[in-house]
Design a protein around this motif. Structure first.
Motif, PDB file in Angstrom:
ATOM      1  N   SER A  19       0.847  -1.188   0.000  1.00  0.00           N
ATOM      2  CA  SER A  19       0.000   0.000   0.000  1.00  0.00           C
ATOM      3  C   SER A  19       0.889   1.247   0.000  1.00  0.00           C
ATOM      4  CB  SER A  19      -0.888   0.021   1.240  1.00  0.00           C
ATOM      5  OG  SER A  19      -0.118   0.280   2.399  1.00  0.00           O
ATOM      6  N   PRO A  20       0.337   2.420  -0.362  1.00  0.00           N
ATOM      7  CA  PRO A  20       1.144   3.652  -0.326  1.00  0.00           C
ATOM      8  C   PRO A  20       1.781   3.908   1.040  1.00  0.00           C
ATOM      9  CG  PRO A  20      -0.835   4.030  -1.602  1.00  0.00           C
ATOM     10  CD  PRO A  20      -0.975   2.662  -1.001  1.00  0.00           C
ATOM     11  N   LYS A  21       1.050   3.638   2.126  1.00  0.00           N
ATOM     12  CA  LYS A  21       1.617   3.855   3.464  1.00  0.00           C
ATOM     13  C   LYS A  21       2.771   2.900   3.737  1.00  0.00           C
ATOM     14  CE  LYS A  21      -2.567   5.759   5.577  1.00  0.00           C
ATOM     15  NZ  LYS A  21      -3.613   5.559   6.614  1.00  0.00           N
ATOM     16  N   GLU A  22       2.631   1.661   3.311  1.00  0.00           N
ATOM     17  CA  GLU A  22       3.708   0.685   3.504  1.00  0.00           C
ATOM     18  C   GLU A  22       4.939   1.070   2.691  1.00  0.00           C
ATOM     19  OE1 GLU A  22       1.140  -3.393   4.383  1.00  0.00           O
ATOM     20  OE2 GLU A  22       1.546  -2.773   2.321  1.00  0.00           O
ATOM     21  N   ILE A  23       4.718   1.575   1.474  1.00  0.00           N
ATOM     22  CA  ILE A  23       5.842   2.015   0.633  1.00  0.00           C
ATOM     23  C   ILE A  23       6.571   3.175   1.295  1.00  0.00           C
ATOM     24  CG2 ILE A  23       6.442   3.079  -1.583  1.00  0.00           C
ATOM     25  CD1 ILE A  23       4.099   1.505  -2.804  1.00  0.00           C
ATOM     26  N   ALA A  24       5.812   4.124   1.827  1.00  0.00           N
ATOM     27  CA  ALA A  24       6.422   5.284   2.492  1.00  0.00           C
ATOM     28  C   ALA A  24       7.288   4.835   3.663  1.00  0.00           C
ATOM     29  CB  ALA A  24       5.334   6.249   2.951  1.00  0.00           C
ATOM     30  N   TYR A 108      -7.225  -8.323  -5.125  1.00  0.00           N
ATOM     31  CA  TYR A 108      -8.095  -7.900  -4.027  1.00  0.00           C
ATOM     32  C   TYR A 108      -7.852  -8.786  -2.809  1.00  0.00           C
ATOM     33  CZ  TYR A 108     -10.502  -6.529  -8.329  1.00  0.00           C
ATOM     34  OH  TYR A 108     -10.786  -6.051  -9.594  1.00  0.00           O
ATOM     35  N   LEU A 109      -7.854  -8.169  -1.632  1.00  0.00           N
ATOM     36  CA  LEU A 109      -7.865  -8.918  -0.376  1.00  0.00           C
ATOM     37  C   LEU A 109      -9.182  -8.599   0.313  1.00  0.00           C
ATOM     38  CD1 LEU A 109      -6.668 -10.642   1.886  1.00  0.00           C
ATOM     39  CD2 LEU A 109      -5.591  -8.566   2.798  1.00  0.00           C
ATOM     40  N   ALA A 110     -10.059  -9.595   0.390  1.00  0.00           N
ATOM     41  CA  ALA A 110     -11.399  -9.396   0.939  1.00  0.00           C
ATOM     42  C   ALA A 110     -11.550 -10.121   2.271  1.00  0.00           C
ATOM     43  CB  ALA A 110     -12.459  -9.891  -0.043  1.00  0.00           C
ATOM     44  N   LEU A 115     -15.140  -7.033   7.195  1.00  0.00           N
ATOM     45  CA  LEU A 115     -14.732  -5.703   6.744  1.00  0.00           C
ATOM     46  C   LEU A 115     -14.751  -5.481   5.238  1.00  0.00           C
ATOM     47  CD1 LEU A 115     -11.749  -4.939   9.156  1.00  0.00           C
ATOM     48  CD2 LEU A 115     -14.163  -4.354   9.404  1.00  0.00           C
ATOM     49  N   GLY A 116     -15.012  -6.517   4.446  1.00  0.00           N
ATOM     50  CA  GLY A 116     -15.000  -6.333   3.000  1.00  0.00           C
ATOM     51  C   GLY A 116     -13.591  -6.205   2.460  1.00  0.00           C
ATOM     52  N   VAL A 117     -13.387  -5.390   1.432  1.00  0.00           N
ATOM     53  CA  VAL A 117     -12.076  -5.272   0.784  1.00  0.00           C
ATOM     54  C   VAL A 117     -11.122  -4.500   1.685  1.00  0.00           C
ATOM     55  CG1 VAL A 117     -10.810  -4.334  -1.173  1.00  0.00           C
ATOM     56  CG2 VAL A 117     -12.999  -5.481  -1.541  1.00  0.00           C
ATOM     57  N   ARG A 118     -10.107  -5.206   2.185  1.00  0.00           N
ATOM     58  CA  ARG A 118      -9.105  -4.606   3.061  1.00  0.00           C
ATOM     59  C   ARG A 118      -7.971  -3.967   2.273  1.00  0.00           C
ATOM     60  NH1 ARG A 118      -7.666  -5.709   8.266  1.00  0.00           N
ATOM     61  NH2 ARG A 118      -9.183  -6.743   9.613  1.00  0.00           N
ATOM     62  N   ASN A 119      -7.709  -4.465   1.085  1.00  0.00           N
ATOM     63  CA  ASN A 119      -6.607  -3.943   0.278  1.00  0.00           C
ATOM     64  C   ASN A 119      -6.855  -4.331  -1.176  1.00  0.00           C
ATOM     65  OD1 ASN A 119      -4.250  -2.627  -0.334  1.00  0.00           O
ATOM     66  ND2 ASN A 119      -2.998  -3.732   1.151  1.00  0.00           N
ATOM     67  N   ALA A 120      -6.195  -3.601  -2.069  1.00  0.00           N
ATOM     68  CA  ALA A 120      -6.313  -3.897  -3.499  1.00  0.00           C
ATOM     69  C   ALA A 120      -5.073  -3.368  -4.196  1.00  0.00           C
ATOM     70  CB  ALA A 120      -7.567  -3.248  -4.085  1.00  0.00           C
ATOM     71  N   ILE A 121      -4.800  -3.934  -5.362  1.00  0.00           N
ATOM     72  CA  ILE A 121      -3.647  -3.492  -6.140  1.00  0.00           C
ATOM     73  C   ILE A 121      -3.979  -3.559  -7.623  1.00  0.00           C
ATOM     74  CG2 ILE A 121      -2.636  -5.825  -6.133  1.00  0.00           C
ATOM     75  CD1 ILE A 121       0.126  -4.407  -6.169  1.00  0.00           C
ATOM     76  N   GLY A 122      -3.479  -2.591  -8.358  1.00  0.00           N
ATOM     77  CA  GLY A 122      -3.676  -2.586  -9.793  1.00  0.00           C
ATOM     78  C   GLY A 122      -4.439  -1.361 -10.252  1.00  0.00           C
ATOM     79  N   GLU A 173      -9.244   2.388   0.163  1.00  0.00           N
ATOM     80  CA  GLU A 173      -9.159   3.449  -0.846  1.00  0.00           C
ATOM     81  C   GLU A 173      -8.585   2.963  -2.171  1.00  0.00           C
ATOM     82  OE1 GLU A 173      -4.833   5.148   0.813  1.00  0.00           O
ATOM     83  OE2 GLU A 173      -6.669   6.346   1.014  1.00  0.00           O
ATOM     84  N   ASP A 174      -7.804   1.897  -2.168  1.00  0.00           N
ATOM     85  CA  ASP A 174      -7.229   1.378  -3.413  1.00  0.00           C
ATOM     86  C   ASP A 174      -8.201   0.510  -4.205  1.00  0.00           C
ATOM     87  OD1 ASP A 174      -4.859   2.664  -2.949  1.00  0.00           O
ATOM     88  OD2 ASP A 174      -3.826   0.934  -2.111  1.00  0.00           O
ATOM     89  N   PHE A 175      -9.396   0.299  -3.673  1.00  0.00           N
ATOM     90  CA  PHE A 175     -10.374  -0.516  -4.378  1.00  0.00           C
ATOM     91  C   PHE A 175     -10.911   0.190  -5.621  1.00  0.00           C
ATOM     92  CE2 PHE A 175     -14.949  -1.771  -4.808  1.00  0.00           C
ATOM     93  CZ  PHE A 175     -14.731  -3.041  -5.321  1.00  0.00           C
ATOM     94  N   GLY A 176     -11.070   1.502  -5.556  1.00  0.00           N
ATOM     95  CA  GLY A 176     -11.664   2.253  -6.653  1.00  0.00           C
ATOM     96  C   GLY A 176     -11.049   1.979  -8.017  1.00  0.00           C
ATOM     97  N   PRO A 177      -9.699   2.056  -8.157  1.00  0.00           N
ATOM     98  CA  PRO A 177      -9.086   1.863  -9.476  1.00  0.00           C
ATOM     99  C   PRO A 177      -9.273   0.464 -10.064  1.00  0.00           C
ATOM    100  CG  PRO A 177      -7.583   3.021  -7.992  1.00  0.00           C
ATOM    101  CD  PRO A 177      -8.715   2.536  -7.159  1.00  0.00           C
ATOM    102  N   VAL A 178      -9.575  -0.529  -9.224  1.00  0.00           N
ATOM    103  CA  VAL A 178      -9.693  -1.901  -9.739  1.00  0.00           C
ATOM    104  C   VAL A 178     -11.116  -2.441  -9.677  1.00  0.00           C
ATOM    105  CG1 VAL A 178      -7.295  -2.525  -9.281  1.00  0.00           C
ATOM    106  CG2 VAL A 178      -8.999  -2.825  -7.475  1.00  0.00           C
ATOM    107  N   ALA A 179     -12.054  -1.624  -9.237  1.00  0.00           N
ATOM    108  CA  ALA A 179     -13.435  -2.091  -9.128  1.00  0.00           C
ATOM    109  C   ALA A 179     -14.002  -2.482 -10.489  1.00  0.00           C
ATOM    110  CB  ALA A 179     -14.303  -1.022  -8.473  1.00  0.00           C
TER     111      ALA A 179
END
Length: 232
Positions: A19-24, A108-110, A115-122, A173-179
């Protein structure tokens, strides 16, 4: 480190699912520095493609995905290792055709219990070799992965988002680009979410467990959900 070098490192870590926070944290720079680079990389990746528009060329999920869920056997959605102990965490990977030799990959990590989608990439653009390497990394924490029907992927991810929203939780928040990679959704999942039909929160590293419990208690009584926090 100049911007080009930093961007290359961000790109590499993003491809690993960070995630962006993990990268930072990994690069020891402020999140405000990483966020615009992540957006630039996403925009470059998406250039010349309409997300979700190409044909689906593959879907994969971790084995053990079905544990605790209610599923109509008539749908034929099998789990190759239902007792593998996924604890309600389901990873889903979807690849769509981008060009004749490349694919647009979304992950996706659901949390299908709460909690639903906890993380997403792409979406990330990859060739066959890159996808094979990424798939091994993506499912690395699980007992294995299996191919899955596209409809199962849709019902798991988008259905978990619907379920979580009834409890007061929005997707990461990363779910939007891959929805869009999962197509248009009108609701009505064929899966009963929660552990055996009951919301169940299992604390994960980085969670604000007290906040999660406060949110659950806005719509449910303590008898209506289960949870495990702290040392478990």
């Amino acid at each position: 480190m100049d911007k080009a070098e930093l961007k290359d490192q961000v790109r590499e870590l993003r491809a690993q699912g960070r995630s962006p926070k993990e990268i930072a944290r990994a690069l020891k720079v402020p999140p405000s520095v990483v966020a615009p680079l992540v957006r630039e990389i996403a925009a470059e990746t998406a250039t010349g493609t309409t997300t979700g528009g190409g044909d689906v060329v593959g879907c994969w999920i971790n084995v053990g995905w079905s544990a605790g869920l209610g599923i109509d056997p008539a749908l034929g959605w099998s789990d190759e290792a239902p007792e593998s102990g996924a604890d309600g965490m389901v990873c889903v990977l979807v690849a769509r055709r981008h060009s004749w030799d490349r694919m647009e990959v979304s992950g996706y990590l659901a949390d299908v219990f709460c909690l639903g989608v906890r993380n997403a990439i792409g979406p990330q653009i990859m060739d066959d070799r890159e996808l094979a390497r990424f798939r091994e990394y993506f499912f690395g924490e699980y007992a294995g992965w299996q191919e899955a029907p596209y409809e199962l992927a849709r019902h798991l991810v988008l259905g978990s988002v619907d379920h979580a929203r009834t409890l007061g939780f929005e997707p990461h928040e990363d779910f939007g680009p891959v929805a869009d990679a999962l197509g248009k959704w009108e609701g009505g999942s064929a899966i009963t979410f929660g552990r055996d039909g009951k919301p169940f929160y299992l604390e994960q590293p980085g969670d604000d467990a007290n906040k999660v419990l406060r949110t659950l208690r806005r719509t449910l009584s303590d008898d209506d959900f289960d949870y495990v926090t702290g040392g478990r």
